[in-house]
Every structure is written in structure tokens, then in C-alpha cells.
Design a protein around this motif. Structure first.
Motif, PDB file in Angstrom:
ATOM      1  N   UNK A  50       9.642   9.153   6.700  1.00 46.02           N
ATOM      2  CA  UNK A  50       8.218   9.406   6.886  1.00 46.02           C
ATOM      3  C   UNK A  50       7.602   8.217   7.603  1.00 46.02           C
ATOM      4  N   UNK A  51       6.590   8.462   8.401  1.00 48.88           N
ATOM      5  CA  UNK A  51       5.862   7.398   9.089  1.00 48.88           C
ATOM      6  C   UNK A  51       4.510   7.260   8.401  1.00 48.88           C
ATOM      7  N   UNK A  52       4.380   6.210   7.581  1.00 50.27           N
ATOM      8  CA  UNK A  52       3.138   5.995   6.836  1.00 50.27           C
ATOM      9  C   UNK A  52       2.134   5.251   7.715  1.00 50.27           C
ATOM     10  N   UNK A  53       0.893   5.750   7.755  1.00 53.12           N
ATOM     11  CA  UNK A  53      -0.185   5.104   8.503  1.00 53.12           C
ATOM     12  C   UNK A  53      -1.099   4.417   7.482  1.00 53.12           C
ATOM     13  N   UNK A  54      -1.244   3.100   7.622  1.00 50.91           N
ATOM     14  CA  UNK A  54      -2.040   2.323   6.671  1.00 50.91           C
ATOM     15  C   UNK A  54      -3.516   2.697   6.710  1.00 50.91           C
ATOM     16  N   UNK A  55      -4.132   2.709   5.515  1.00 53.28           N
ATOM     17  CA  UNK A  55      -5.556   3.015   5.392  1.00 53.28           C
ATOM     18  C   UNK A  55      -6.383   1.761   5.136  1.00 53.28           C
ATOM     19  N   UNK A  56      -5.777   0.765   4.491  1.00 55.26           N
ATOM     20  CA  UNK A  56      -6.497  -0.467   4.164  1.00 55.26           C
ATOM     21  C   UNK A  56      -6.844  -1.231   5.451  1.00 55.26           C
ATOM     22  N   UNK A  57      -7.987  -1.900   5.459  1.00 55.66           N
ATOM     23  CA  UNK A  57      -8.473  -2.595   6.653  1.00 55.66           C
ATOM     24  C   UNK A  57      -7.489  -3.621   7.221  1.00 55.66           C
ATOM     25  N   UNK A  58      -6.672  -4.237   6.375  1.00 56.13           N
ATOM     26  CA  UNK A  58      -5.757  -5.281   6.818  1.00 56.13           C
ATOM     27  C   UNK A  58      -4.815  -4.785   7.921  1.00 56.13           C
ATOM     28  N   UNK A  59      -4.322  -3.554   7.814  1.00 55.07           N
ATOM     29  CA  UNK A  59      -3.381  -2.993   8.790  1.00 55.07           C
ATOM     30  C   UNK A  59      -3.763  -1.563   9.171  1.00 55.07           C
ATOM     31  N   UNK A  60      -5.018  -1.240   9.040  1.00 54.74           N
ATOM     32  CA  UNK A  60      -5.499   0.134   9.253  1.00 54.74           C
ATOM     33  C   UNK A  60      -5.008   0.716  10.577  1.00 54.74           C
ATOM     34  N   UNK A  61      -4.332   1.879  10.450  1.00 53.66           N
ATOM     35  CA  UNK A  61      -3.852   2.577  11.626  1.00 53.66           C
ATOM     36  C   UNK A  61      -2.442   2.205  12.061  1.00 53.66           C
ATOM     37  N   UNK A  62      -1.914   1.091  11.564  1.00 52.66           N
ATOM     38  CA  UNK A  62      -0.548   0.716  11.922  1.00 52.66           C
ATOM     39  C   UNK A  62       0.438   1.575  11.128  1.00 52.66           C
ATOM     40  N   UNK A  63       1.654   1.693  11.644  1.00 59.23           N
ATOM     41  CA  UNK A  63       2.647   2.598  11.063  1.00 59.23           C
ATOM     42  C   UNK A  63       3.797   1.824  10.422  1.00 59.23           C
TER      43      UNK A  63
ATOM     44  N   UNK B 211       0.841  -1.205   0.000  1.00 61.33           N
ATOM     45  CA  UNK B 211       0.000   0.000   0.000  1.00 61.33           C
ATOM     46  C   UNK B 211       0.875   1.254   0.000  1.00 61.33           C
ATOM     47  N   UNK B 212       1.903   1.264   0.826  1.00 63.08           N
ATOM     48  CA  UNK B 212       2.803   2.417   0.923  1.00 63.08           C
ATOM     49  C   UNK B 212       3.773   2.466  -0.255  1.00 63.08           C
ATOM     50  N   UNK B 213       4.271   1.314  -0.673  1.00 65.17           N
ATOM     51  CA  UNK B 213       5.246   1.257  -1.779  1.00 65.17           C
ATOM     52  C   UNK B 213       4.677   1.925  -3.025  1.00 65.17           C
ATOM     53  N   UNK B 214       3.473   1.586  -3.394  1.00 68.13           N
ATOM     54  CA  UNK B 214       2.888   2.132  -4.626  1.00 68.13           C
ATOM     55  C   UNK B 214       2.741   3.653  -4.560  1.00 68.13           C
ATOM     56  N   UNK B 215       2.395   4.187  -3.392  1.00 72.68           N
ATOM     57  CA  UNK B 215       2.232   5.639  -3.261  1.00 72.68           C
ATOM     58  C   UNK B 215       3.565   6.377  -3.408  1.00 72.68           C
ATOM     59  N   UNK B 216       4.635   5.797  -2.872  1.00 74.44           N
ATOM     60  CA  UNK B 216       5.952   6.423  -2.977  1.00 74.44           C
ATOM     61  C   UNK B 216       6.461   6.325  -4.416  1.00 74.44           C
TER      62      UNK B 216
END
Length: 190
Positions: free
Chosen positions: A153-166, A114-119
Motif C-alpha cells: 500500500x502507498x500511504x499518504x501522510x496527513x500530518x503537517x510534518x510530511x503532509x502529502x508525501x508517500x 503515523x502510518x505504523x499506528x494505523x496498520x
């Protein structure tokens, strides 16, 4: 057969043009193809690459990466892996960490795309490789060409699988390529 080969050559040329950001209105960018005794080769002029270097991203805009999610409380987080599951036990044993750390690291590691694709959406031609650390602390390390500014940067997950984890993300402008990227067709040996 010739029509099929011509279509294949045209499709290859268009694919390369799309991947390199070729602007067909630019006369400096010329894509040519040649068919010699059944061998197809496609050549793209470096003018397109040279034109892109002038607009190379040097700073990641973390606001475009941000999910807007609040950070979750890890002490009562509902992880997708049970603390006593075989996956968590195996991770804990392999990386010599406690089960709670293994549960967290396993979840963050699996959600990292999720984070990799955004970066990577911002880096374009400046991206060289990335890696994900394992064990006590999971961190995404993105290697880029030297003109990109190093940052964290500290990315906070949005997807339900890890939502809120950093997931900590680190941009390292060292131009490092992973072994798999040097020759992706060569089998890696451990």
C-alpha cells in the motif's frame, strides 16, 4: 505492605487481561496470581488466545489506513529540513544518496509512526515486528504471522510534518521478529 502487594498483583492481572483481550464473562479464561515469599507471578490461561485466533485478521483493510490526502508534488515540496542542513548532509553521506533524496527520506522516515499506528491497529495478535528501510527508498515493512495476506500500500501522510508525501508499506507474513523483540531487555551490540 501486604495491601500494596495485593494492589500491585491485582493491577498486573488486570493489565495482562486487558492486553490479551480477556473477556471476564468467559469462564474458560482464568487469570490467577500467586504470592510466594514475596515473588509475584501472574499466569493467564491460553483459552483467551485460542478464542482470538478464530477471528484473526487475514487481510488489511487499507481503506481504514488511508488518510484521504492527495499526493504532494515532490519537486516543489516545502520540507521541514533545509536541503543544506547538517541532518540532510549527514543522511546523504551515510546512505550515499543525493541531498534531495536524503531530504525526502529523512522526512518520510521521521513521520512513519503515523502510518505504523494505523496498520498495527488492525493486526492485533498477528503482528510480529516492523522495520523501516533507509537510503534511496524508505519503506515500512510489517512482519506478521503467516495467516495474514501479503500486500502493499502507498500511504499518504496527513500530518503537517510530511503532509502529502508517500510511504510505501509492505505486509510480509513471515513471522519474523526483530532481535530487540526476541529479548527486549538485552542490550543490542553493533
Amino acid at each position: 505492605m501486604r495491601i500494596h502487594l495485593l494492589r500491585l498483583t491485582l493491577a498486573s492481572t488486570l493489565s495482562i487481561a486487558a492486553l490479551t483481550g480477556c473477556d471476564t464473562s468467559n469462564q474458560d479464561s482464568v487469570a490467577t496470581s500467586a504470592n510466594t515469599e514475596g515473588n509475584v507471578s501472574v499466569e493467564v490461561d491460553n483459552a483467551t488466545t485460542a478464542n482470538k485466533t478464530s477471528s484473526v485478521v487475514t487481510d488489511i483493510d487499507w481503506s481504514k489506513v488511508a488518510s484521504g490526502e492527495p499526493v504532494a508534488d515532490r519537486s516543489n515540496y516545502d520540507y521541514p529540513f533545509a536541503i543544506d542542513s547538517q541532518n540532510v548532509k549527514d543522511y546523504a553521506d551515510y546512505f550515499n544518496v543525493d541531498k534531495a533524496t536524503a531530504q525526502h527520506s529523512l522526512t518520510v522516515g521521521m513521520a512513519s509512526n503515523e502510518a505504523v499506528s494505523k496498520v498495527l491497529n488492525q493486526l492485533e495478535s498477528t503482528y510480529t515486528s516492523h522495520e523501516l528501510t533507509d537510503g534511496e527508498t524508505v519503506e515500512l515493512i510489517v512482519h506478521t504471522t503467516p495467516e495474514v495476506t501479503a500486500s502493499r500500500y502507498e500511504y499518504v501522510f496527513a500530518d503537517d510534518f510530511a503532509k502529502g508525501l508517500v510511504l510505501p508499506i509492505k505486509i510480509v507474513p513471515d513471522g519474523k521478529k526483530s532481535e530487540a523483540m526476541v529479548n527486549p531487555h538485552e542490550e543490542l551490540v553493533e
